[in-house]
Design a protein around this motif. Structure first.
Motif, PDB file in Angstrom:
ATOM      1  N   LYS A  35      -2.483 -12.102 -11.588  1.00  8.39           N
ATOM      2  CA  LYS A  35      -1.627 -12.807 -10.635  1.00  8.39           C
ATOM      3  C   LYS A  35      -0.166 -12.798 -11.072  1.00  8.39           C
ATOM      4  CE  LYS A  35      -1.695 -15.291  -6.814  1.00  8.39           C
ATOM      5  NZ  LYS A  35      -2.365 -16.591  -6.721  1.00  8.39           N
ATOM      6  N   THR A  36       0.687 -12.289 -10.204  1.00  5.99           N
ATOM      7  CA  THR A  36       2.131 -12.292 -10.430  1.00  5.99           C
ATOM      8  C   THR A  36       2.772 -13.065  -9.294  1.00  5.99           C
ATOM      9  OG1 THR A  36       2.084 -10.155 -11.553  1.00  5.99           O
ATOM     10  CG2 THR A  36       4.196 -10.869 -10.649  1.00  5.99           C
ATOM     11  N   TYR A  65      12.725  -7.012 -10.379  1.00  9.10           N
ATOM     12  CA  TYR A  65      12.563  -5.848  -9.526  1.00  9.10           C
ATOM     13  C   TYR A  65      13.786  -5.713  -8.623  1.00  9.10           C
ATOM     14  CZ  TYR A  65       7.578  -5.705 -10.728  1.00  9.10           C
ATOM     15  OH  TYR A  65       6.383  -5.616 -11.391  1.00  9.10           O
ATOM     16  N   PRO A 114       9.565  -2.430  -4.026  1.00  8.87           N
ATOM     17  CA  PRO A 114      10.301  -2.887  -5.212  1.00  8.87           C
ATOM     18  C   PRO A 114      10.173  -1.902  -6.370  1.00  8.87           C
ATOM     19  CG  PRO A 114       8.917  -4.639  -4.321  1.00  8.87           C
ATOM     20  CD  PRO A 114       8.498  -3.371  -3.652  1.00  8.87           C
ATOM     21  N   GLY A 173      -0.367 -13.942 -17.233  1.00  7.95           N
ATOM     22  CA  GLY A 173      -1.310 -12.960 -17.749  1.00  7.95           C
ATOM     23  C   GLY A 173      -2.348 -12.703 -16.674  1.00  7.95           C
ATOM     24  N   MET A 231       9.617 -10.469 -15.118  1.00  5.59           N
ATOM     25  CA  MET A 231      10.054  -9.174 -14.617  1.00  5.59           C
ATOM     26  C   MET A 231      11.181  -9.337 -13.618  1.00  5.59           C
ATOM     27  SD  MET A 231       6.709  -9.188 -15.527  1.00  5.59           S
ATOM     28  CE  MET A 231       5.840  -9.801 -14.093  1.00  5.59           C
ATOM     29  N   LEU A 247       0.941 -11.813  -2.141  1.00  2.17           N
ATOM     30  CA  LEU A 247      -0.265 -11.072  -2.488  1.00  2.17           C
ATOM     31  C   LEU A 247      -1.356 -11.355  -1.473  1.00  2.17           C
ATOM     32  CD1 LEU A 247      -1.767  -9.285  -4.576  1.00  2.17           C
ATOM     33  CD2 LEU A 247      -2.454 -11.404  -5.724  1.00  2.17           C
ATOM     34  N   SER A 296       4.351 -14.029 -14.672  1.00  7.78           N
ATOM     35  CA  SER A 296       2.900 -14.097 -14.743  1.00  7.78           C
ATOM     36  C   SER A 296       2.474 -14.793 -16.026  1.00  7.78           C
ATOM     37  CB  SER A 296       2.322 -12.676 -14.693  1.00  7.78           C
ATOM     38  OG  SER A 296       0.950 -12.680 -14.999  1.00  7.78           O
ATOM     39  N   TYR A 321      11.301  -5.753 -17.917  1.00  9.82           N
ATOM     40  CA  TYR A 321      10.010  -6.377 -18.210  1.00  9.82           C
ATOM     41  C   TYR A 321      10.141  -7.039 -19.573  1.00  9.82           C
ATOM     42  CZ  TYR A 321       5.014  -6.535 -19.402  1.00  9.82           C
ATOM     43  OH  TYR A 321       3.759  -6.936 -19.769  1.00  9.82           O
ATOM     44  N   TYR A 350       5.103 -13.602 -18.999  1.00 10.59           N
ATOM     45  CA  TYR A 350       5.646 -12.288 -18.678  1.00 10.59           C
ATOM     46  C   TYR A 350       6.663 -12.452 -17.559  1.00 10.59           C
ATOM     47  CZ  TYR A 350       1.447 -10.912 -21.173  1.00 10.59           C
ATOM     48  OH  TYR A 350       0.469 -10.784 -22.116  1.00 10.59           O
ATOM     49  N   GLN A 389       3.928  -4.126 -12.716  1.00 13.92           N
ATOM     50  CA  GLN A 389       3.404  -3.467 -11.534  1.00 13.92           C
ATOM     51  C   GLN A 389       4.380  -2.431 -11.003  1.00 13.92           C
ATOM     52  OE1 GLN A 389       1.673  -6.018  -8.520  1.00 13.92           O
ATOM     53  NE2 GLN A 389       1.056  -7.522 -10.051  1.00 13.92           N
ATOM     54  N   PHE A 403       6.209 -13.982  -7.291  1.00 13.74           N
ATOM     55  CA  PHE A 403       7.529 -13.433  -7.028  1.00 13.74           C
ATOM     56  C   PHE A 403       8.461 -14.504  -6.483  1.00 13.74           C
ATOM     57  CE2 PHE A 403       6.970  -8.881  -7.572  1.00 13.74           C
ATOM     58  CZ  PHE A 403       5.589  -8.769  -7.584  1.00 13.74           C
ATOM     59  N   GLY A 404       9.734 -14.403  -6.863  1.00 11.66           N
ATOM     60  CA  GLY A 404      10.753 -15.212  -6.229  1.00 11.66           C
ATOM     61  C   GLY A 404      11.059 -14.652  -4.849  1.00 11.66           C
ATOM     62  N   SER A 454       9.735 -13.120   0.362  1.00 14.27           N
ATOM     63  CA  SER A 454       9.223 -12.464  -0.831  1.00 14.27           C
ATOM     64  C   SER A 454       7.874 -11.818  -0.584  1.00 14.27           C
ATOM     65  CB  SER A 454       9.119 -13.473  -1.967  1.00 14.27           C
ATOM     66  OG  SER A 454       8.834 -12.804  -3.177  1.00 14.27           O
ATOM     67  N   LEU A 455       7.379 -11.186  -1.612  1.00 21.45           N
ATOM     68  CA  LEU A 455       6.080 -10.537  -1.542  1.00 21.45           C
ATOM     69  C   LEU A 455       4.970 -11.582  -1.619  1.00 21.45           C
ATOM     70  CD1 LEU A 455       6.901  -7.791  -4.126  1.00 21.45           C
ATOM     71  CD2 LEU A 455       6.595  -7.403  -1.703  1.00 21.45           C
ATOM     72  N   LEU A 514      10.603  -1.619 -10.553  1.00 22.32           N
ATOM     73  CA  LEU A 514      10.684  -2.420 -11.767  1.00 22.32           C
ATOM     74  C   LEU A 514      11.947  -2.087 -12.553  1.00 22.32           C
ATOM     75  CD1 LEU A 514       9.265  -4.457 -13.679  1.00 22.32           C
ATOM     76  CD2 LEU A 514       8.175  -2.485 -14.767  1.00 22.32           C
ATOM     77  N   LEU A 538      14.407  -9.237  -7.061  1.00 17.75           N
ATOM     78  CA  LEU A 538      13.288 -10.167  -7.096  1.00 17.75           C
ATOM     79  C   LEU A 538      12.925 -10.478  -8.540  1.00 17.75           C
ATOM     80  CD1 LEU A 538      11.176  -8.085  -4.619  1.00 17.75           C
ATOM     81  CD2 LEU A 538      11.901 -10.389  -4.090  1.00 17.75           C
ATOM     82  N   ASN A 598       0.776  -7.157 -15.350  1.00 18.15           N
ATOM     83  CA  ASN A 598       2.034  -7.839 -15.134  1.00 18.15           C
ATOM     84  C   ASN A 598       3.141  -6.859 -14.819  1.00 18.15           C
ATOM     85  OD1 ASN A 598       0.818 -10.389 -16.146  1.00 18.15           O
ATOM     86  ND2 ASN A 598       0.687  -9.174 -17.989  1.00 18.15           N
ATOM     87  N   TYR A 631       0.198  -6.240  -0.889  1.00 14.49           N
ATOM     88  CA  TYR A 631       1.111  -7.323  -0.574  1.00 14.49           C
ATOM     89  C   TYR A 631       1.586  -7.185   0.872  1.00 14.49           C
ATOM     90  CZ  TYR A 631       1.709  -8.164  -5.623  1.00 14.49           C
ATOM     91  OH  TYR A 631       1.506  -8.455  -6.949  1.00 14.49           O
ATOM     92  N   PHE A 671       5.202  -0.258  -7.571  1.00 11.06           N
ATOM     93  CA  PHE A 671       4.962  -0.394  -6.149  1.00 11.06           C
ATOM     94  C   PHE A 671       5.103   0.923  -5.401  1.00 11.06           C
ATOM     95  CE2 PHE A 671       4.644  -4.947  -5.523  1.00 11.06           C
ATOM     96  CZ  PHE A 671       5.118  -5.437  -6.713  1.00 11.06           C
TER      97      PHE A 671
END
Lengths: 116, 110
Positions: free
Chosen positions: B97-98, B36, B44, B94, B34, A46, B92, B49, B32, A105, B100-101, A43-44, B46, B88, A103, A36, A107
Protein backbone atom coordinates in the motif's frame (compact mmCIF):
# COMPACT_ATOMS: atom_id res chain seq x y z
CA UNK A 1 13.52 1.16 -13.46
CA UNK A 2 10.86 -0.99 -15.01
CA UNK A 3 9.30 -0.02 -18.32
CA UNK A 4 5.53 -0.29 -18.37
CA UNK A 5 3.22 0.15 -21.33
CA UNK A 6 -0.54 0.52 -21.54
CA UNK A 7 -2.92 0.04 -24.39
CA UNK A 8 -4.94 1.83 -25.53
CA UNK A 9 -3.73 5.28 -24.53
CA UNK A 10 -7.24 6.65 -24.91
CA UNK A 11 -10.65 5.21 -25.65
CA UNK A 12 -14.12 6.62 -26.19
CA UNK A 13 -17.07 4.30 -25.85
CA UNK A 14 -20.82 4.35 -25.54
CA UNK A 15 -22.54 3.85 -22.23
CA UNK A 16 -23.21 0.17 -21.54
CA UNK A 17 -20.25 -1.22 -23.45
CA UNK A 18 -17.20 -2.92 -21.95
CA UNK A 19 -13.66 -1.70 -22.35
CA UNK A 20 -10.44 -3.67 -21.84
CA UNK A 21 -7.20 -1.95 -20.88
CA UNK A 22 -3.89 -3.80 -21.11
CA UNK A 23 -0.86 -3.21 -18.90
CA UNK A 24 2.47 -4.75 -19.89
CA UNK A 25 5.73 -4.89 -18.00
CA UNK A 26 8.27 -4.81 -20.83
CA UNK A 27 11.52 -5.58 -19.03
CA UNK A 28 10.52 -6.88 -15.62
CA UNK A 29 8.63 -9.96 -14.51
CA UNK A 30 5.93 -8.56 -12.31
CA UNK A 31 4.12 -10.94 -10.00
CA UNK A 32 2.17 -7.96 -8.74
CA UNK A 33 0.74 -5.02 -10.62
CA UNK A 34 -1.42 -2.20 -9.36
CA UNK A 35 -4.36 -0.42 -10.96
CA UNK A 36 -5.12 3.19 -10.12
CA UNK A 37 -7.77 5.67 -11.14
CA UNK A 38 -7.15 9.40 -11.29
CA UNK A 39 -9.83 12.05 -11.71
CA UNK A 40 -8.87 15.50 -13.04
CA UNK A 41 -6.68 17.46 -10.63
CA UNK A 42 -6.92 14.69 -8.06
CA UNK A 43 -4.45 12.17 -6.78
CA UNK A 44 -4.06 8.53 -7.61
CA UNK A 45 -6.55 6.21 -6.00
CA UNK A 46 -5.61 2.57 -5.77
CA UNK A 47 -8.34 0.38 -7.18
CA UNK A 48 -6.86 -3.08 -6.89
CA UNK A 49 -3.72 -5.14 -6.58
CA UNK A 50 -3.34 -7.66 -9.38
CA UNK A 51 -1.55 -10.90 -8.56
CA UNK A 52 -0.24 -13.22 -11.26
CA UNK A 53 -2.19 -16.45 -11.36
CA UNK A 54 -4.65 -15.53 -8.63
CA UNK A 55 -7.56 -13.24 -7.91
CA UNK A 56 -7.02 -9.52 -7.59
CA UNK A 57 -7.39 -7.76 -4.26
CA UNK A 58 -9.79 -4.84 -4.50
CA UNK A 59 -9.80 -1.72 -2.37
CA UNK A 60 -12.84 -0.87 -0.34
CA UNK A 61 -15.56 0.69 -2.44
CA UNK A 62 -14.32 -0.71 -5.77
CA UNK A 63 -16.83 -3.03 -7.43
CA UNK A 64 -15.02 -6.21 -8.40
CA UNK A 65 -17.79 -7.24 -10.78
CA UNK A 66 -17.54 -3.96 -12.62
CA UNK A 67 -13.76 -3.71 -12.79
CA UNK A 68 -12.53 -7.15 -13.83
CA UNK A 69 -8.83 -7.74 -13.46
CA UNK A 70 -6.91 -10.60 -15.02
CA UNK A 71 -3.19 -11.18 -14.48
CA UNK A 72 -2.53 -14.19 -16.66
CA UNK A 73 1.24 -13.82 -17.01
CA UNK A 74 4.20 -12.12 -15.38
CA UNK A 75 4.14 -9.39 -17.99
CA UNK A 76 0.45 -8.74 -18.62
CA UNK A 77 -2.46 -7.56 -16.53
CA UNK A 78 -5.79 -6.44 -17.95
CA UNK A 79 -8.54 -4.26 -16.52
CA UNK A 80 -11.99 -4.58 -18.05
CA UNK A 81 -14.55 -1.93 -17.25
CA UNK A 82 -17.85 -3.71 -17.74
CA UNK A 83 -21.06 -1.90 -18.70
CA UNK A 84 -19.27 1.42 -18.59
CA UNK A 85 -21.15 4.56 -17.61
CA UNK A 86 -20.18 8.24 -17.87
CA UNK A 87 -19.14 8.30 -14.21
CA UNK A 88 -16.47 5.71 -15.07
CA UNK A 89 -14.76 8.26 -17.29
CA UNK A 90 -11.32 8.72 -15.80
CA UNK A 91 -7.59 8.21 -16.26
CA UNK A 92 -6.61 4.62 -15.48
CA UNK A 93 -2.97 3.91 -14.67
CA UNK A 94 -1.19 0.66 -13.89
CA UNK A 95 2.12 0.22 -12.10
CA UNK A 96 4.62 -2.45 -11.14
CA UNK A 97 6.88 -2.63 -8.12
CA UNK A 98 10.59 -2.07 -8.59
CA UNK A 99 13.63 -3.99 -7.46
CA UNK A 100 13.56 -2.11 -4.14
CA UNK A 101 10.11 -3.44 -3.46
CA UNK A 102 6.56 -2.41 -4.06
CA UNK A 103 7.15 0.99 -2.51
CA UNK A 104 9.15 1.90 -5.57
CA UNK A 105 6.49 1.80 -8.24
CA UNK A 106 6.90 2.37 -11.95
CA UNK A 107 3.85 3.56 -13.79
CA UNK A 108 2.48 3.07 -17.24
CA UNK A 109 1.53 6.08 -19.37
CA UNK A 110 -2.14 5.74 -18.47
CA UNK A 111 -5.36 5.21 -20.41
CA UNK A 112 -7.93 7.95 -20.68
CA UNK A 113 -11.44 6.51 -20.80
CA UNK A 114 -14.37 8.64 -21.90
CA UNK A 115 -17.82 7.11 -21.72
CA UNK A 116 -20.49 8.95 -23.67
CA UNK B 1 -7.76 14.24 8.36
CA UNK B 2 -6.07 12.81 5.29
CA UNK B 3 -3.06 10.56 5.83
CA UNK B 4 -1.03 12.70 3.45
CA UNK B 5 -1.53 16.43 2.95
CA UNK B 6 -0.11 18.27 -0.03
CA UNK B 7 -0.90 21.80 -1.19
CA UNK B 8 -2.31 21.49 -4.73
CA UNK B 9 -0.98 24.91 -5.77
CA UNK B 10 -0.59 26.01 -8.46
CA UNK B 11 2.91 27.24 -7.76
CA UNK B 12 4.36 29.61 -10.32
CA UNK B 13 8.06 30.54 -10.30
CA UNK B 14 10.49 32.19 -12.72
CA UNK B 15 13.09 30.12 -14.50
CA UNK B 16 16.18 29.59 -12.37
CA UNK B 17 14.35 29.81 -9.04
CA UNK B 18 14.67 27.27 -6.26
CA UNK B 19 11.41 25.41 -5.81
CA UNK B 20 10.30 23.91 -2.52
CA UNK B 21 7.52 21.32 -2.49
CA UNK B 22 6.24 19.82 0.74
CA UNK B 23 3.98 17.17 2.22
CA UNK B 24 2.92 16.38 5.74
CA UNK B 25 1.61 13.08 6.98
CA UNK B 26 -0.03 11.63 10.04
CA UNK B 27 0.94 7.95 9.99
CA UNK B 28 4.14 7.46 11.98
CA UNK B 29 4.53 3.98 10.46
CA UNK B 30 5.51 5.41 7.07
CA UNK B 31 9.12 4.45 6.30
CA UNK B 32 9.37 4.86 2.54
CA UNK B 33 9.01 8.24 0.91
CA UNK B 34 8.80 8.96 -2.79
CA UNK B 35 8.38 11.90 -5.12
CA UNK B 36 6.82 11.47 -8.54
CA UNK B 37 6.58 13.90 -11.44
CA UNK B 38 3.52 13.73 -13.66
CA UNK B 39 3.17 15.59 -16.91
CA UNK B 40 -0.31 16.29 -18.21
CA UNK B 41 -2.08 13.18 -19.47
CA UNK B 42 0.90 10.96 -18.63
CA UNK B 43 1.67 8.42 -15.94
CA UNK B 44 3.75 9.46 -12.91
CA UNK B 45 7.53 9.14 -13.15
CA UNK B 46 9.56 8.23 -10.07
CA UNK B 47 11.97 11.06 -9.19
CA UNK B 48 13.24 10.29 -5.72
CA UNK B 49 13.01 7.33 -3.37
CA UNK B 50 14.06 7.64 0.27
CA UNK B 51 14.01 5.24 3.17
CA UNK B 52 13.53 6.72 6.67
CA UNK B 53 14.88 10.16 7.57
CA UNK B 54 17.59 12.22 5.96
CA UNK B 55 18.49 13.88 2.69
CA UNK B 56 19.02 12.50 -0.77
CA UNK B 57 20.37 14.42 -3.72
CA UNK B 58 20.14 13.63 -7.42
CA UNK B 59 21.27 16.34 -9.80
CA UNK B 60 19.07 19.39 -9.33
CA UNK B 61 16.71 17.52 -7.02
CA UNK B 62 17.04 17.10 -3.25
CA UNK B 63 14.60 15.16 -1.10
CA UNK B 64 14.41 15.66 2.64
CA UNK B 65 12.57 13.59 5.20
CA UNK B 66 11.97 14.72 8.77
CA UNK B 67 10.15 11.90 10.49
CA UNK B 68 10.06 13.70 13.83
CA UNK B 69 7.93 16.43 12.24
CA UNK B 70 6.21 14.08 9.77
CA UNK B 71 7.28 16.40 6.98
CA UNK B 72 8.94 15.74 3.64
CA UNK B 73 10.27 18.15 1.04
CA UNK B 74 11.51 18.18 -2.51
CA UNK B 75 13.79 20.99 -3.64
CA UNK B 76 14.44 21.78 -7.29
CA UNK B 77 17.44 23.99 -8.00
CA UNK B 78 17.81 26.09 -11.13
CA UNK B 79 14.25 25.31 -12.16
CA UNK B 80 13.54 25.00 -15.87
CA UNK B 81 10.33 25.36 -17.90
CA UNK B 82 10.58 21.61 -18.53
CA UNK B 83 10.11 21.09 -14.79
CA UNK B 84 6.53 22.35 -15.17
CA UNK B 85 4.41 19.40 -14.08
CA UNK B 86 2.46 18.04 -11.15
CA UNK B 87 4.61 16.68 -8.33
CA UNK B 88 3.15 13.92 -6.19
CA UNK B 89 4.53 12.86 -2.85
CA UNK B 90 3.93 9.26 -1.85
CA UNK B 91 4.69 7.18 1.19
CA UNK B 92 4.38 3.69 2.51
CA UNK B 93 4.80 1.72 5.69
CA UNK B 94 5.99 -1.23 3.65
CA UNK B 95 4.16 -3.89 1.71
CA UNK B 96 1.87 -3.05 -1.16
CA UNK B 97 0.00 0.00 0.00
CA UNK B 98 1.30 3.40 -1.09
CA UNK B 99 -0.52 6.59 -0.20
CA UNK B 100 -0.25 9.51 -2.60
CA UNK B 101 -0.62 13.20 -1.95
CA UNK B 102 -2.98 15.23 -4.10
CA UNK B 103 -0.07 16.64 -6.11
CA UNK B 104 1.26 20.19 -6.48
CA UNK B 105 1.03 21.80 -9.90
CA UNK B 106 4.23 23.66 -10.71
CA UNK B 107 4.68 26.23 -13.49
CA UNK B 108 8.17 27.48 -14.31
CA UNK B 109 8.02 30.59 -16.47
CA UNK B 110 10.74 31.28 -19.02
Amino acid sequence: GAVVSQHPSWVICKSGTSVKIECRSLDFQATTMFWYRQFPKQSLMLMATSNEGSKATYEQGVEKDKFLINHASLTLSTLTVTSAHPEDSSFYICSVGGLAGYNEQFFGPGTRLTVL
Amino acid sequence: QKEVEQDPGPLSVPEGAIVSLNCTYSNSAFQYFMWYRQYSRKGPELLMYTYSSGNKEDGRFTAQVDKSSKYISLFIRDSQPSDSATYLCAMSAGGFKTIFGAGTRLFVKA
